[in-house]
Write an enzyme that holds these catalytic residues in place. Sequence first.
Site: not given
Length: 487
Positions: A178, A204, A206-207, A296, A329, A336
């Site tokens: 992130k 990893k 992110d998408e 993902h 996933h 969240k």
Amino acid sequence: MNMQQSITVRGKDRYKSGVMEYKRMGYWEPNYEPKDTDVIALFRVTPQDGVDPTEACAAVAGESSTATWTVVWTDRLTAAEKYRAKCYRVDPVPNSPGSYFAYIAYDLDLFEPGSISNLTASIIGNVFGFKPLKALRLEDMRLPTAYVKTFQGPATGIVVERERLDKFGRPLLGATVKPKLGLSGRNYGRVVYEALKGGLDFTKDDENINSQPFMHWRERFLYCMEAVNRAQAATGEIKGTYLNVTAATMEDMYERAEFAHELGSNIVMIDLVIGYTAIQSMAKWARRNNMILHLHRAGHSTYTRQRSHGVSFRVIAKWMRLAGVDHIHAGTVVGKLEGDPNTTRGYYDICREDFNPLHLEHGVFFDQNWASLNKLMPVASGGIHAGQMHQLLDLLGEDVVLQFGGGTIGHPRGIQAGATANRVALEAMILARNEGRDYVHEGPEILAKAAQTCTPLREALDVWKDVTFNYESTDAPDFVPTPSMAV
Ligand SMILES: O=C(COP(=O)(O)O)[C@H](O)[C@H](O)COP(=O)(O)O
Ligand SMILES: [Mg+2]
């Protein structure tokens, strides 16, 4: 309802020109006994007001197999009775007036072997737009063994993944880098190095990290693999980073995946949005190249989240096990993002078991045999942190990747400290479990004790201990299963 008689029109009259109700055309056969080789789909059908439920369910069978809106003379040139999908059971959804579970059987010859695109073009191709329906959801599917055997299945599988990584007896730990967008390749590589050196097994992409102007893919791959190699050298452990090869064309994806392979990566990543054919192509590529393939599920909630319309994620999980990805996933329950505990448990079973018995409380409506297809590693990701370790281990088990993005990179003393906090929390919990302690109830104490000798864990618990995401699930079943549903 199943006591009813077939009202299929037979003989010459069946093929007279004109419009005929689907249930009279042969798409409603209440006495049909599904064959072991049939594909079975369970739809939740919500007809428009005034539409006969049996007719609506027969229409779903018709429009997802051979039918059109009127009788066509060319039906007579086919083995129509065999090729018609047959709705053989319609049950009102308990406590949900106006909705019905329709069980529909499809002959195996309706499907091309080994093609998710072909399967889905039939089962979800047209029928979701059908006007007499208010809503439609594909709840579950029973895939016959004969059909399962036409698919490759997970390229690597859980057993071989653990062997390649030399990691056993505990969940794997990961982190999504992130912020999601904007880091340069060099800074991105720093995050990867620190997270892996601090104790994680994986990092990893992110998408939505592909090849944007701020960081082209080659730049990222080079810095990430440098980070992996240095972290491996520093820790003596095998590490990995999911390099997202999602791109506009297959040619681009192969080019990226091959470069990842050349650089020595043990894993590549794709997003669900690339589509079923591309996913199957990448699964074959991964098996040829000894690569773990991470998926993902980007985009899935656009159609999986509402209990009355779309496709349940349990069906997507089944398709993906057939298609051949190694990681998927599958939800966190406590994090969240959407995840009812029982429903999520059903997804995990679909990924990890050789055989899924019918289990209505978990949303599993059929026995499903996986016919020696490899097991698929579920990935828990989205708003989780070290303070939840006992719950995660209890809810999700051991064969899972626990991925803490914010919960690593947001640590007050930096990324390495965040990674160490997660690794120590995990190992403390595994030790307690292996010693036979009631780690679920004693979890907070076990963590507090470990934190006495691990400052990074103490700091993580101080910052995040009260963070929870308690909202009502939109995908939990709104009915209590009745015994008759299990028949
Ligand atoms: O970016 C993240 C998690 O970041 P963080 O760990 O910082 O919250 C993942 O894309 C989502 O978890 C995907 O969700 P799902 O796994 O439900 O598909
Ligand atoms: Mg994400």
